[in-house]
Design a protein around this motif. Structure first.
Motif, short mmCIF file in Angstrom:
data_model
loop_
_atom_site.label_atom_id
_atom_site.label_comp_id
_atom_site.label_asym_id
_atom_site.label_seq_id
_atom_site.Cartn_x
_atom_site.Cartn_y
_atom_site.Cartn_z
N ARG A 132 6.14 3.07 -2.09
CA ARG A 132 5.42 1.81 -2.24
C ARG A 132 4.95 1.29 -0.89
O ARG A 132 3.83 0.78 -0.74
CB ARG A 132 6.32 0.78 -2.93
CG ARG A 132 5.69 -0.59 -3.09
CD ARG A 132 6.62 -1.59 -3.78
NE ARG A 132 7.87 -1.71 -3.06
CZ ARG A 132 9.08 -1.64 -3.64
NH1 ARG A 132 9.20 -1.46 -4.94
NH2 ARG A 132 10.17 -1.76 -2.91
N ASP A 133 5.79 1.41 0.13
CA ASP A 133 5.45 0.91 1.46
C ASP A 133 6.40 1.56 2.48
O ASP A 133 7.35 2.25 2.11
CB ASP A 133 5.54 -0.62 1.53
CG ASP A 133 6.86 -1.16 1.02
OD1 ASP A 133 7.92 -0.51 1.22
OD2 ASP A 133 6.86 -2.24 0.41
N GLU A 134 6.12 1.35 3.75
CA GLU A 134 6.94 1.93 4.82
C GLU A 134 8.38 1.43 4.74
O GLU A 134 9.32 2.18 4.99
CB GLU A 134 6.33 1.61 6.19
CG GLU A 134 7.07 2.21 7.35
CD GLU A 134 7.02 3.74 7.42
OE1 GLU A 134 7.95 4.33 8.01
OE2 GLU A 134 6.07 4.35 6.89
N ARG B 174 5.77 9.99 -2.11
CA ARG B 174 4.95 8.77 -2.10
C ARG B 174 5.89 7.58 -2.24
O ARG B 174 6.81 7.59 -3.06
CB ARG B 174 3.94 8.81 -3.25
CG ARG B 174 2.88 9.88 -3.07
CD ARG B 174 1.91 9.99 -4.25
NE ARG B 174 2.55 10.23 -5.54
CZ ARG B 174 3.07 11.40 -5.93
NH1 ARG B 174 3.04 12.44 -5.12
NH2 ARG B 174 3.63 11.54 -7.12
N ALA C 53 -6.31 6.14 1.87
CA ALA C 53 -7.48 5.45 2.39
C ALA C 53 -8.68 5.58 1.46
O ALA C 53 -9.73 5.02 1.73
CB ALA C 53 -7.84 6.00 3.78
N LYS D 193 4.60 10.54 2.77
CA LYS D 193 5.39 11.22 3.79
C LYS D 193 5.40 12.70 3.44
O LYS D 193 5.73 13.07 2.31
CB LYS D 193 6.82 10.69 3.85
CG LYS D 193 6.92 9.22 4.18
CD LYS D 193 6.42 8.93 5.58
CE LYS D 193 6.56 7.45 5.91
NZ LYS D 193 6.25 7.17 7.30
N MET E 81 0.84 -1.18 0.00
CA MET E 81 0.00 0.00 0.00
C MET E 81 0.88 1.24 0.00
O MET E 81 1.84 1.32 0.74
CB MET E 81 -0.91 -0.01 1.22
CG MET E 81 -1.46 1.35 1.53
SD MET E 81 -3.08 1.51 2.24
CE MET E 81 -4.07 0.35 1.43
N THR E 82 0.56 2.21 -0.83
CA THR E 82 1.31 3.46 -0.90
C THR E 82 1.26 4.20 0.42
O THR E 82 0.20 4.31 1.04
CB THR E 82 0.74 4.35 -2.02
OG1 THR E 82 0.94 3.71 -3.27
CG2 THR E 82 1.41 5.71 -2.05
N VAL E 83 2.43 4.69 0.85
CA VAL E 83 2.48 5.57 2.01
C VAL E 83 2.93 6.95 1.54
O VAL E 83 3.71 7.07 0.60
CB VAL E 83 3.41 5.05 3.14
CG1 VAL E 83 2.88 3.77 3.74
CG2 VAL E 83 4.83 4.87 2.66
N SER F 147 2.94 11.33 8.34
CA SER F 147 2.88 10.07 7.61
C SER F 147 1.42 9.65 7.41
O SER F 147 0.63 9.70 8.35
CB SER F 147 3.63 8.99 8.39
OG SER F 147 3.67 7.79 7.68
N TYR F 148 1.10 9.27 6.17
CA TYR F 148 -0.27 8.89 5.82
C TYR F 148 -0.26 7.67 4.92
O TYR F 148 0.71 7.41 4.22
CB TYR F 148 -0.98 10.03 5.06
CG TYR F 148 -1.20 11.26 5.89
CD1 TYR F 148 -2.40 11.46 6.55
CD2 TYR F 148 -0.20 12.22 6.01
CE1 TYR F 148 -2.60 12.61 7.30
CE2 TYR F 148 -0.40 13.36 6.77
CZ TYR F 148 -1.61 13.55 7.42
OH TYR F 148 -1.80 14.67 8.17
N GLU F 149 -1.37 6.94 4.90
CA GLU F 149 -1.65 5.91 3.92
C GLU F 149 -2.85 6.37 3.10
O GLU F 149 -3.71 7.08 3.62
CB GLU F 149 -2.02 4.58 4.58
CG GLU F 149 -0.88 3.89 5.27
CD GLU F 149 -1.31 2.56 5.87
OE1 GLU F 149 -2.53 2.27 5.94
OE2 GLU F 149 -0.42 1.83 6.30
#
Length: 115
Positions: A58-60, A56, A107, A5, A1-3, A103-105
């Motif tokens: 790909r993941d944390e 953005r 949603a 920052k 899931m994209t994160v 930091s966000y995902e």
């Protein structure tokens, strides 16, 4: 899931152009990092003095790998990378007064329809 920052950098009212110049000088520096999906520097259009650096990933794990990479260390040495780096590797006065990492995902949302 994209994160997502977001580095919220507060700058003196007369230092925004310098911050933009420093980021422009390093354009593309993170583009080849595994998991990197995009970058934007957002300039306020009102009286605010907080600029946003939106990346953005790909993941944390991809973001953390970049934080621990030599490329990150090189770009953020001295007084804070684009907020405080000069050509030739000399530390410059920071363009920013302070910064805060958010930091966000993703949603939800929508994409533009093709014209």
């Amino acid at each position: 899931m994209t994160v997502i920052k977001i580095n919220a950098i507060t700058v003196p009212a007369d230092s925004g152009d310098e911050l933009a110049r420093r980021f422009a000088a390093r354009a593309g520096a993170v583009d080849d990092q595994d998991g990197f999906e995009g970058f934007e520097l957002l300039k306020p259009t009102d009286a605010r003095t907080t600029w946003l650096v939106v990346t953005r990933w790909r993941d944390e794990g991809s973001f953390q790998a970049w934080l621990n990479s030599p490329a990150f260390g090189h770009g953020h040495r001295g007084t804070g990378g684009p907020a405080g780096d000069q050509a030739g590797g000399q530390a410059a006065q920071p363009a920013g007064i302070s910064s805060e990492l958010w930091s966000y995902e993703v949603a939800g949302g929508s994409a533009a329809r093709p014209s």
